[in-house]
Design a protein around this motif. Sequence first.
Motif, PDB file in Angstrom:
ATOM      1  N   GLY A  75      -2.278   4.308   2.926  1.00  0.00           N
ATOM      2  CA  GLY A  75      -3.622   4.825   3.200  1.00  0.00           C
ATOM      3  C   GLY A  75      -4.390   3.931   4.166  1.00  0.00           C
ATOM      4  O   GLY A  75      -5.288   4.376   4.845  1.00  0.00           O
ATOM      5  N   ASP A 113      -2.930   2.655  -5.797  1.00  0.00           N
ATOM      6  CA  ASP A 113      -1.532   2.483  -5.368  1.00  0.00           C
ATOM      7  C   ASP A 113      -1.297   1.140  -4.680  1.00  0.00           C
ATOM      8  O   ASP A 113      -0.179   0.869  -4.237  1.00  0.00           O
ATOM      9  CB  ASP A 113      -1.146   3.602  -4.403  1.00  0.00           C
ATOM     10  CG  ASP A 113      -1.947   3.549  -3.109  1.00  0.00           C
ATOM     11  OD1 ASP A 113      -3.191   3.686  -3.186  1.00  0.00           O
ATOM     12  OD2 ASP A 113      -1.351   3.318  -2.047  1.00  0.00           O
ATOM     13  N   ASP A 114      -2.338   0.325  -4.580  1.00  0.00           N
ATOM     14  CA  ASP A 114      -2.240  -0.905  -3.793  1.00  0.00           C
ATOM     15  C   ASP A 114      -2.090  -2.134  -4.686  1.00  0.00           C
ATOM     16  O   ASP A 114      -2.771  -2.242  -5.710  1.00  0.00           O
ATOM     17  CB  ASP A 114      -3.491  -1.065  -2.921  1.00  0.00           C
ATOM     18  CG  ASP A 114      -3.703   0.148  -2.024  1.00  0.00           C
ATOM     19  OD1 ASP A 114      -2.689   0.709  -1.566  1.00  0.00           O
ATOM     20  OD2 ASP A 114      -4.863   0.541  -1.825  1.00  0.00           O
ATOM     21  N   GLN A 151      -6.906   0.705  -3.468  1.00  0.00           N
ATOM     22  CA  GLN A 151      -6.891   1.916  -4.280  1.00  0.00           C
ATOM     23  C   GLN A 151      -5.830   1.714  -5.362  1.00  0.00           C
ATOM     24  O   GLN A 151      -5.105   0.716  -5.320  1.00  0.00           O
ATOM     25  CB  GLN A 151      -6.573   3.102  -3.378  1.00  0.00           C
ATOM     26  CG  GLN A 151      -7.622   3.242  -2.278  1.00  0.00           C
ATOM     27  CD  GLN A 151      -7.340   4.402  -1.366  1.00  0.00           C
ATOM     28  OE1 GLN A 151      -6.237   4.562  -0.867  1.00  0.00           O
ATOM     29  NE2 GLN A 151      -8.344   5.220  -1.160  1.00  0.00           N
ATOM     30  N   ASP A 159       0.907  -1.160   0.000  1.00  0.00           N
ATOM     31  CA  ASP A 159       0.000   0.000   0.000  1.00  0.00           C
ATOM     32  C   ASP A 159       0.943   1.207   0.000  1.00  0.00           C
ATOM     33  O   ASP A 159       1.391   1.670   1.039  1.00  0.00           O
ATOM     34  CB  ASP A 159      -0.860  -0.075   1.263  1.00  0.00           C
ATOM     35  CG  ASP A 159      -1.676   1.176   1.555  1.00  0.00           C
ATOM     36  OD1 ASP A 159      -1.742   2.074   0.695  1.00  0.00           O
ATOM     37  OD2 ASP A 159      -2.246   1.245   2.664  1.00  0.00           O
ATOM     38  N   ASP A 173       0.933   4.413  -0.503  1.00  0.00           N
ATOM     39  CA  ASP A 173       0.729   5.663   0.246  1.00  0.00           C
ATOM     40  C   ASP A 173       0.319   5.399   1.698  1.00  0.00           C
ATOM     41  O   ASP A 173      -0.055   6.331   2.416  1.00  0.00           O
ATOM     42  CB  ASP A 173      -0.282   6.573  -0.463  1.00  0.00           C
ATOM     43  CG  ASP A 173      -1.705   6.032  -0.405  1.00  0.00           C
ATOM     44  OD1 ASP A 173      -1.944   4.944   0.167  1.00  0.00           O
ATOM     45  OD2 ASP A 173      -2.598   6.708  -0.947  1.00  0.00           O
TER      46      ASP A 173
HETATM   47 CA    CA Z   1      -3.458   2.914  -0.506  1.00  0.00          CA
END
Ligand code: CA
Length: 375
Positions: free
Chosen positions: A261, A269-270, A267, A257, A259
Motif C-alpha cells: 500500500g 498488514d505492515d 496499516q 508491507d 499489500d
Molecule cells: Ca500496507
Amino acid sequence: MVDPQRLPVLIQRLPVVNGTVEVGGQQDVIWGTAAGTAFGGEDAVPATFKALWDEHHLYVLVSVSDPTRSQGDRVEVFVDENNGKTASYEADDAAYAFRRHGAGNEPVRFRLRERAGGYELEAAIPITRTLVSGAEVGFDVRVTDANRGTVVAWNDFTLDQATDTSKFGTLSLVGPSHVAEVLRGTPVVDGEEDPVWAGATEIATNTWVLGRSGSTARVKTLWDAGKLYVFAHVTDTLLSKASANPWEQDSVEVFLDQDNGKMSQYQPDDGQLRVNYENTQTFGGSATAARIVSATRVVPGGYHVELAITFDAIEPREGTLIGFDFQVNDDGLGNGVRSSVVTWNDPTGESFRNTSRFGVLKLVRQRARSSVPGP
Ligand code: CA
Ligand code: BGC
C-alpha cells in the motif's frame, strides 16, 4: 461545535518516486514503487491516489470507489508547477478534468477504466519546467460523485482548487525506488545457506540513513505459498549489544508491507521485525513472534541471519508485489551508541512507522527472460 470548513487547511506532503509510465500499458511494477494516499473516506467517496514523475510529466493513478456510474462523475487534477501556493492562478498553474463518461476530457494522455465498485484514472500531466529530484510541485486532486452530489479532495477540503493554489498539497520529488524479483523456494531456516539459496536474487544495502560507512548486508529472498524467506550476510567486525535499545544493538530489520500500500502510516498488514546477531527478536507493527522463525550464526567478519516470515494478510502468487525493506544497525565502537544505519531503499529513517519509501519485491516463478537473444 467547530465547523470543519473553518479549520485551516494543512498542507500535506507526499513523496513522489521517479519513474516513467506508459499510459494504458502494463505498468503494475512501476506503479508499485509509488507511495499511496487515501482521501475521501468511508462516508464520502473513498479514493486513493499515487503519483510518479519524470523530466516533463507528473503521472497520476486515481482509484475511486463509486459503484454507480453517472453523468458528471469526474476526477479533477490541479498542478502548481512552481509550488508558488498563490491565492490566484498564475501562468504555471493548471486544472484538468477527466470525466467518467469520457466526453470532454483534456488533451493529455490518459486512461479511464471501470473496475469492480468504481473506476480508475491513469494520466500523464505535462509539466513545462524540467523536473529534478528534490523539486516540489503543488498538487491537488478532487473527485465528484454526481448522483450523491459529493465532492472530496486530497488537500483543499474547502474546494477552492479551481481558483486558488494556496491550499494545494505538496509533492516532494525523490529518486527512483528499487525493485527486485524473488524466486520460489523453501529453505531450512538454520542460518546455513543451503543450496536452494544458490539462484536467489541478491540485493545490497547502500542507502545510508545514519553515517556513511559501517556494517552492511547482502540479502537474498525467496518465497513460497505461505512465507517470505530472507538470508542476510552481514559484515560487522565488532559485535555489540551494549545498548538497552534493541535498535542500537548490532542487528538487522525487515520491514514488510504485505499489500504494498506504501501508505504514510502502518496499516494492519505492515510489520517491522528486528533480529540481533544473537537471534533476539523484537517487533513493530503487526509482526509477532508467532509469524517469524529466525536463526543467526556468527561467522568470521560478521554474522548471518536467516528468516521465515508467514504472510497473514495476502495470498502470495506469481506477480504479487510486496513492499519490503532491509536495515542494518551498527554499534560500530561497541559503546552502546548506534553509529550507522543503512537500508536497501528507504533513506528517511522512518520505515518503522511509514511504509511509503520501502522498495518492492516482485514474486515470480522464473526470472523474466531478458530481451537479449540466447545463443
Ligand atoms: Ca500496507
Ligand atoms: C529505527 C529506530 C526506531 C525503531 C523503533 C528502527 O527501525 O531505526 O530509530 O526508534 O525502529 O522500533
